[in-house]
Write a protein that holds these residues in place. Structure first.
Motif, PDB file in Angstrom:
ATOM      1  N   PHE A   8       0.834  -1.210   0.000  1.00 34.10           N
ATOM      2  CA  PHE A   8       0.000   0.000   0.000  1.00 34.10           C
ATOM      3  C   PHE A   8       0.866   1.257   0.000  1.00 34.10           C
ATOM      4  O   PHE A   8       0.662   2.177  -0.803  1.00 34.10           O
ATOM      5  CB  PHE A   8      -0.924   0.001   1.219  1.00 34.10           C
ATOM      6  CG  PHE A   8      -1.585   1.332   1.473  1.00 34.10           C
ATOM      7  CD1 PHE A   8      -2.566   1.812   0.621  1.00 34.10           C
ATOM      8  CD2 PHE A   8      -1.210   2.112   2.562  1.00 34.10           C
ATOM      9  CE1 PHE A   8      -3.164   3.057   0.844  1.00 34.10           C
ATOM     10  CE2 PHE A   8      -1.796   3.351   2.795  1.00 34.10           C
ATOM     11  CZ  PHE A   8      -2.778   3.824   1.931  1.00 34.10           C
ATOM     12  N   LEU A   9       1.853   1.289   0.878  1.00 38.55           N
ATOM     13  CA  LEU A   9       2.687   2.481   1.004  1.00 38.55           C
ATOM     14  C   LEU A   9       3.500   2.744  -0.271  1.00 38.55           C
ATOM     15  O   LEU A   9       3.615   3.883  -0.711  1.00 38.55           O
ATOM     16  CB  LEU A   9       3.623   2.337   2.196  1.00 38.55           C
ATOM     17  CG  LEU A   9       2.956   2.413   3.577  1.00 38.55           C
ATOM     18  CD1 LEU A   9       3.948   2.026   4.665  1.00 38.55           C
ATOM     19  CD2 LEU A   9       2.384   3.803   3.832  1.00 38.55           C
ATOM     20  N   GLN A  10       4.048   1.691  -0.874  1.00 37.38           N
ATOM     21  CA  GLN A  10       4.898   1.897  -2.041  1.00 37.38           C
ATOM     22  C   GLN A  10       4.118   2.180  -3.318  1.00 37.38           C
ATOM     23  O   GLN A  10       4.507   3.036  -4.111  1.00 37.38           O
ATOM     24  CB  GLN A  10       5.821   0.702  -2.266  1.00 37.38           C
ATOM     25  CG  GLN A  10       6.724   0.892  -3.493  1.00 37.38           C
ATOM     26  CD  GLN A  10       7.836  -0.138  -3.589  1.00 37.38           C
ATOM     27  OE1 GLN A  10       8.135  -0.846  -2.634  1.00 37.38           O
ATOM     28  NE2 GLN A  10       8.451  -0.232  -4.761  1.00 37.38           N
ATOM     29  N   PHE A  11       3.000   1.478  -3.497  1.00 38.01           N
ATOM     30  CA  PHE A  11       2.333   1.537  -4.796  1.00 38.01           C
ATOM     31  C   PHE A  11       0.998   2.282  -4.828  1.00 38.01           C
ATOM     32  O   PHE A  11       0.553   2.689  -5.908  1.00 38.01           O
ATOM     33  CB  PHE A  11       2.109   0.117  -5.325  1.00 38.01           C
ATOM     34  CG  PHE A  11       3.371  -0.642  -5.581  1.00 38.01           C
ATOM     35  CD1 PHE A  11       4.169  -0.348  -6.676  1.00 38.01           C
ATOM     36  CD2 PHE A  11       3.787  -1.636  -4.714  1.00 38.01           C
ATOM     37  CE1 PHE A  11       5.343  -1.039  -6.916  1.00 38.01           C
ATOM     38  CE2 PHE A  11       4.961  -2.352  -4.945  1.00 38.01           C
ATOM     39  CZ  PHE A  11       5.744  -2.043  -6.041  1.00 38.01           C
ATOM     40  N   LEU A  31      -4.706  11.784   5.886  1.00 37.69           N
ATOM     41  CA  LEU A  31      -3.567  10.953   5.486  1.00 37.69           C
ATOM     42  C   LEU A  31      -2.706  10.577   6.682  1.00 37.69           C
ATOM     43  O   LEU A  31      -2.249   9.434   6.795  1.00 37.69           O
ATOM     44  CB  LEU A  31      -2.732  11.692   4.438  1.00 37.69           C
ATOM     45  CG  LEU A  31      -3.427  11.952   3.096  1.00 37.69           C
ATOM     46  CD1 LEU A  31      -2.541  12.812   2.207  1.00 37.69           C
ATOM     47  CD2 LEU A  31      -3.779  10.641   2.405  1.00 37.69           C
ATOM     48  N   ILE A  32      -2.491  11.517   7.570  1.00 39.86           N
ATOM     49  CA  ILE A  32      -1.706  11.224   8.768  1.00 39.86           C
ATOM     50  C   ILE A  32      -2.415  10.184   9.630  1.00 39.86           C
ATOM     51  O   ILE A  32      -1.789   9.263  10.165  1.00 39.86           O
ATOM     52  CB  ILE A  32      -1.438  12.525   9.562  1.00 39.86           C
ATOM     53  CG1 ILE A  32      -0.429  13.389   8.803  1.00 39.86           C
ATOM     54  CG2 ILE A  32      -0.924  12.216  10.963  1.00 39.86           C
ATOM     55  CD1 ILE A  32      -0.199  14.747   9.412  1.00 39.86           C
ATOM     56  N   ASP A  33      -3.734  10.302   9.724  1.00 38.94           N
ATOM     57  CA  ASP A  33      -4.515   9.318  10.487  1.00 38.94           C
ATOM     58  C   ASP A  33      -4.383   7.931   9.863  1.00 38.94           C
ATOM     59  O   ASP A  33      -4.195   6.935  10.574  1.00 38.94           O
ATOM     60  CB  ASP A  33      -5.983   9.750  10.523  1.00 38.94           C
ATOM     61  CG  ASP A  33      -6.864   8.757  11.268  1.00 38.94           C
ATOM     62  OD1 ASP A  33      -6.603   8.503  12.468  1.00 38.94           O
ATOM     63  OD2 ASP A  33      -7.806   8.224  10.662  1.00 38.94           O
ATOM     64  N   ILE A  34      -4.467   7.853   8.546  1.00 35.46           N
ATOM     65  CA  ILE A  34      -4.329   6.572   7.843  1.00 35.46           C
ATOM     66  C   ILE A  34      -2.943   5.987   8.059  1.00 35.46           C
ATOM     67  O   ILE A  34      -2.774   4.776   8.304  1.00 35.46           O
ATOM     68  CB  ILE A  34      -4.606   6.745   6.337  1.00 35.46           C
ATOM     69  CG1 ILE A  34      -6.081   7.081   6.093  1.00 35.46           C
ATOM     70  CG2 ILE A  34      -4.206   5.496   5.555  1.00 35.46           C
ATOM     71  CD1 ILE A  34      -7.054   5.983   6.481  1.00 35.46           C
ATOM     72  N   LEU A  35      -1.923   6.819   7.973  1.00 38.89           N
ATOM     73  CA  LEU A  35      -0.555   6.350   8.178  1.00 38.89           C
ATOM     74  C   LEU A  35      -0.358   5.829   9.601  1.00 38.89           C
ATOM     75  O   LEU A  35       0.301   4.805   9.813  1.00 38.89           O
ATOM     76  CB  LEU A  35       0.439   7.478   7.883  1.00 38.89           C
ATOM     77  CG  LEU A  35       0.655   7.803   6.410  1.00 38.89           C
ATOM     78  CD1 LEU A  35       1.446   9.092   6.263  1.00 38.89           C
ATOM     79  CD2 LEU A  35       1.358   6.651   5.692  1.00 38.89           C
TER      80      LEU A  35
END
Length: 200
Positions: free
Chosen positions: A146-149, A163-167
Motif C-alpha cells: 500500500f505504502l509503495q504503490f 492521510l496522517i490518520d491513515i498512516l
C-alpha cells in the motif's frame, strides 16, 4: 494410474490459476513498464514480489496467501455497503471470507489438501494476527505494498489530517520489522514528510 503432480508444479499452477481468475478484473493499471495489466493481477504480483523481499524464507502457505490476498476482489464492490464505518467494516469482513473461500476452491482444484487450504484461509482472514508470525508477516506485506504503490494515488483524494490518520493506523498494524522495511521504501519527499508527521 497417472503420476502425481510435483509440489513445485502444483504451486506454480495454483499461482497461475489465481492470476487467471484475477485477469477478469474489468479495471486495468499500468505496471512499472507502462504495460496495461488487470488491476488485481498486478496487485498479486506486487504482493508476491514484496513478500520475497521482506520474507524470503516465507512458507508455501504464506506465499499462496500473499498472491491470493485480493482474489476477485472486484466482485464484492464497496458500493454494496453503507458508506459509514459499520458498512466499511462489514465489507472488509465479507471480503476476507470471500477471498479465503475462493482461494480454497482454486487450491483444491489444483490438488492441495484441505489442511493447506484451511491454513491459507486462516492467513487471509487474519486470524491470530498478533500471535501468528505468518499472519503478521502478511499484514506487513499488505501495508508495504500500500505504502509503495497505492499511497501516492490515495493521497490525492484526502487532506493531510486524514492521510496522517491513515498512516498512523497503518503503522499500528505493522511489526517492528515492517516498520524498518517501510522506512526504506522509495517514497517521494512529500510522502516521507507525511510519514514523519504521522510518527512524530
Amino acid at each position: 494410474m497417472s503420476a502425481e503432480i510435483s509440489p513445485d508444479l502444483r504451486f506454480t499452477r495454483t499461482l497461475a490459476a489465481f492470476d487467471e481468475a484475477n485477469s477478469h478484473d474489468p479495471r486495468q493499471e499500468l505496471d512499472e513498464n507502462g504495460v496495461a495489466v488487470a488491476y488485481e493481477v498486478l496487485y498479486a504480483r506486487r504482493m508476491s514480489q514484496m513478500l520475497q523481499r521482506f520474507c524470503p524464507q516465507a512458507s508455501e502457505a504464506l506465499q499462496l496467501a500473499a498472491h491470493s490476498q485480493h482474489i476477485e476482489r472486484w466482485t464484492l464492490p464497496r458500493e454494496l455497503y453503507s458508506f459509514d464505518r459499520k458498512g466499511y467494516l462489514q465489507w472488509r469482513s465479507d471480503l476476507k471470507l470471500r477471498h479465503a473461500s475462493r482461494a480454497g476452491e482454486i487450491m483444491l482444484a489444483q490438488g492441495y489438501d484441505s489442511a493447506m487450504c484451511e491454513r491459507v484461509a486462516a492467513l487471509l482472514k487474519k486470524e491470530k494476527l498478533k500471535s501468528d508470525e505468518e499472519s503478521q508477516a502478511l499484514e506487513d506485506v499488505i501495508c508495504l505494498v500500500f505504502l509503495q504503490f497505492y499511497f501516492s494515488e490515495f493521497s490525492k483524494a484526502h487532506d493531510e489530517a486524514k492521510l496522517i490518520d491513515i498512516l498512523q493506523k497503518t503503522w499500528r498494524k505493522m511489526s517492528e520489522a515492517g516498520h524498518q522495511a517501510a522506512l526504506s521504501l522509495p517514497l517521494t519527499d512529500e510522502e516521507k514528510t507525511l510519514v514523519a508527521k504521522a510518527l512524530a
